[in-house]
Design an enzyme around this catalytic site. Structure first.
Site, mmCIF file in Angstrom:
data_model
loop_
_atom_site.group_PDB
_atom_site.id
_atom_site.type_symbol
_atom_site.label_atom_id
_atom_site.label_comp_id
_atom_site.label_asym_id
_atom_site.label_seq_id
_atom_site.Cartn_x
_atom_site.Cartn_y
_atom_site.Cartn_z
ATOM 1 C CG ASP A 12 -1.786 -1.226 1.285
ATOM 2 O OD1 ASP A 12 -2.308 -1.639 0.252
ATOM 3 O OD2 ASP A 12 -1.890 -1.811 2.384
ATOM 4 C CG HIS A 40 -1.953 -1.750 -7.528
ATOM 5 N ND1 HIS A 40 -1.151 -1.714 -6.430
ATOM 6 C CD2 HIS A 40 -1.439 -2.681 -8.335
ATOM 7 C CE1 HIS A 40 -0.193 -2.615 -6.578
ATOM 8 N NE2 HIS A 40 -0.354 -3.218 -7.713
#
Ligand code: GDP
Length: 424
Positions: A12, A40
Site C-alpha cells: 500500500d 492498487h
C-alpha cells in the site's frame, strides 16, 4: 530497458499510482506475482480505478499488459475486473492484455480453504485477505495447481480436476466438514470463466523475451512490499509469493534477462494491513488521526490499516531486499497536519538498541525508538518542484534519503497523476 517497481514497506505504498505515472515511458507492464489479494488505486483523468489483477498499465492506451507465470489468477474475478474496466471505457483486447499460459488458476476451493482456515484459527488468525492466495500457492508447490494452459484441453483438464478434487475433499469435506466439492460444478466454473479468457492466454515468456531483445521498455509491477515477501518479509505474516524485484524476471517469464533499474516505492509514514509485528505502530488518537489523514483503509478489503511513523529500520531493510536503485517517496502531503513528525529510528530489543531489522521472536519483542522532526504545517499538494517545498519538508526528505541510504528520485504529494515532484 527493464525496470521493476516494487514496494519497500508492508504494501500500500502507492505502487499503482507510480506505475500509472511512469508507464507513460514504457511499452509493456507486467505483473509477476500475487493474485487479487491486493488492490492498487489509480486516479487519473479517466476516473478512479481499483485494480486487483490487472497491471496498472491497462489505463494507458499504448501499453501492453501481462499477467505473468508467477501469478495466481482467480478467473472469475479477472472476468469481472475486465468487464468493469471495459464498461468504464478502457480498451481490453488480446493485443493489450496477455495472460501467461503458465499462471496458476486460483479456484473457488482455494478461497473456501482460506476462509475455513482463518475461521478455524479464530483469534490466532494471520489476517489473510481470504482470497485463496496461500492455498493456491501451496497447491502450486504441491504440484496440484491448474495452469491456464490446461483450459485449452478440456478432456484432460476434467480428468486432472477429478483427481485434484478427490484429494481436496479430504481436507475440505472430511477435515473441515464443509460441503463436498462437486466435479461438475468446478468443471462448469472453469468452462464459464476460462473460455472467456482463452484469446488472452499465450506464452508470455516468449513474447517478453522477443520484446526485451528488440529493446522494448518493460516495467515489472509488484504487488505488496518487501516486508510481505515470503522469504524476506515478516514470515509467517507475509504473502505467499516473492514480492521482491529479484523475482520479477522469473515471475514474468524471462529469467534469462536482468533488470536495468529497480524503483522502490516508499511511503513517507508506515501502514500495515492485517496481523503480525509492526514495531512502529502508533495507537490511540495519534494513530487514528494519521489513519484518517491518509485514508488508510484496504483497497481490496476495506479493512482499516494499522499506521505508524516512518520506520527507518524496516525501510532500510526493504531497500536492501529490493536492491532499489532509486526511490519514490509517496504520500508526503499526508504529513502536513503534524506539528511534530514521528520517525522510528531504531528498535529496542531486551534493553538494547539496534538499527538492523530483526527476525522472529526478536522482531516480536522490538519496541520503537522514536524521534520527532519539525513539521511544515502547510498544504504541499500543489508543489511541483523541490524549491516549491517548505524547508521542513525538504529537510524531512533529505533526512530519510540519508537514513535509508538510497536516492529519492520522485516525491508524490497527491493521489492524482500530476501531483508529484522529480528531484533535481
Ligand atoms: P498500492 O497497492 O501500493 O498501489 O497502494 P494502494 O493503492 O493500496 O494505496 C495507496 C493509496 O494512496 C491510494 O488510494 C492512492 O490513490 C493514494 N496515494 C498514492 N500516492 C499518494 C500521495 O502521494 N498522496 C496522497 N494523498 N494519496 C496518495
Amino acid at each position: 530497458m527493464l525496470t521493476a517497481i516494487t514496494g519497500i514497506n508492508w504494501g500500500d505504498e502507492g505502487k499503482g499510482r507510480m506505475v500509472d505515472l511512469l508507464s507513460e515511458n514504457y511499452d509493456i507492464v507486467v505483473r509477476y506475482q500475487g493474485g487479487n489479494n491486493a488492490g492498487h488505486t489509480v486516479i487519473n483523468e479517466r476516473g478512479r480505478f481499483i485494480l486487483n489483477l490487472m497491471p496498472s498499465g491497462i489505463l494507458r492506451e499504448h501499453v501492453i499488459n501481462i499477467l505473468g507465470n508467477g501469478m495466481v489468477i482467480d478467473i472469475k474475478h479477472l472476468c469481472e475486473e475486465m468487464a468493469k474496466l471495459i464498461s468504464s471505457g478502457i480498451k481490453i483486447t488480446p493485443e493489450n492484455l496477455k495472460i501467461s499460459d503458465r499462471a496458476i488458476i486460483c479456484m473457488p476451493y482455494h478461497v473456501m480453504q482460506d476462509i475455513l482456515e482463518e475461521d478455524r484459527l479464530a483469534d490466532k488468525k494471520f489476517g489473510s485477505t481470504r482470497r485463496g492466495i496461500a492455498p493456491v500457492y501451496a497447491d502450486k508447490y504441491l504440484k496440484k495447481g491448474i495452469r491456464t494452459s490446461e483450459l485449452f484441453d478440456l478432456d484432460s483438464l476434467k480428468s486432472r480436476l477429478a483427481d485434484i478434487l478427490e484429494w481436496k475433499n479430504l481436507s475440505i469435506n472430511k477435515g473441515y466438514g464443509a460441503e463436498m466439492l462437486s466435479l461438475e460444478e468446478m468443471y462448469k466454473y472453469l468452462i464459464e470463466y476460462g473460455t472467456k479468457l482463452l484469446p488472452f492466454i499465450c506464452d508470455t515468456g516468449l513474447f517478453l523475451d522477443k520484446a526485451a531483445k528488440e529493446g522494448k521498455r518493460i516495467m515489472f509491477e509488484a504487488q505488496l512490499g518487501a516486508l510481505r515477501d515470503i522469504d524476506f518479509g515478516i514470515y509467517p505474516y507475509t504473502s505467499s509469493s516473492n514480492t521482491i524485484a529479484a523475482y520479477a524476471p522469473i515471475g514474468a517469464g524471462i529469467p534469462n534477462h536482468k533488470l536495468d533499474k529497480v524503483i522502490g516505492i516508499m511511503k513517507a509514514y508506515s501502514s500495515c494491513v492485517g496481523e503480525g509485528p509492526f514495531t512502529c505502530e502508533l495507537f490511540g488518537e495519534k494513530g487514528s488521526e494519521l489513519r484518517e489523514a491518509g485514508s488508510e483503509y484496504g483497497a481490496a478489503t476495506g479493512r482499516p490499516r494499522r499506521v505508524g511513523g516512518f520506520d527507518v529500520v524496516a525501510s532500510r531493510y526493504g531497500v536492501r531486499a529490493q536492491g532499489a536503485d532509486v526511490l519514490a517517496l509517496t504520500k508526503l502531503d499526508i504529513l502536513s497536519y503534524l506539528d511534530k513528525i514521528p520517525v522510528c529510528v531504531a528498535y529496542e530489543i531486551d534493553g538494547e538498541q539496534t538499527t538492523d531489522f530483526p527476525v522472529g521472536v526478536k522482531l516480536e519483542k522490538a519496541k520503537p525508538v522514536y524521534i520527532y522532526m519539525d513539521g511544515w504545517n502547510t498544504d504541499i499538494s500543489s508543489c511541483r518542484s523541490m524549491s516549491d517545498l517548505p524547508e521542513k519538508a525538504y529537510e524531512y526528505i533529505k533526512y530519510i534519503e540519508k537514513a535509508v541510504d538510497c536516492p529519492i528520485e520522485y516525491i508524490s504529494v497527491g493521489a492524482e497523476r500530476e501531483q508529484y515532484i522529480k528531484s533535481e
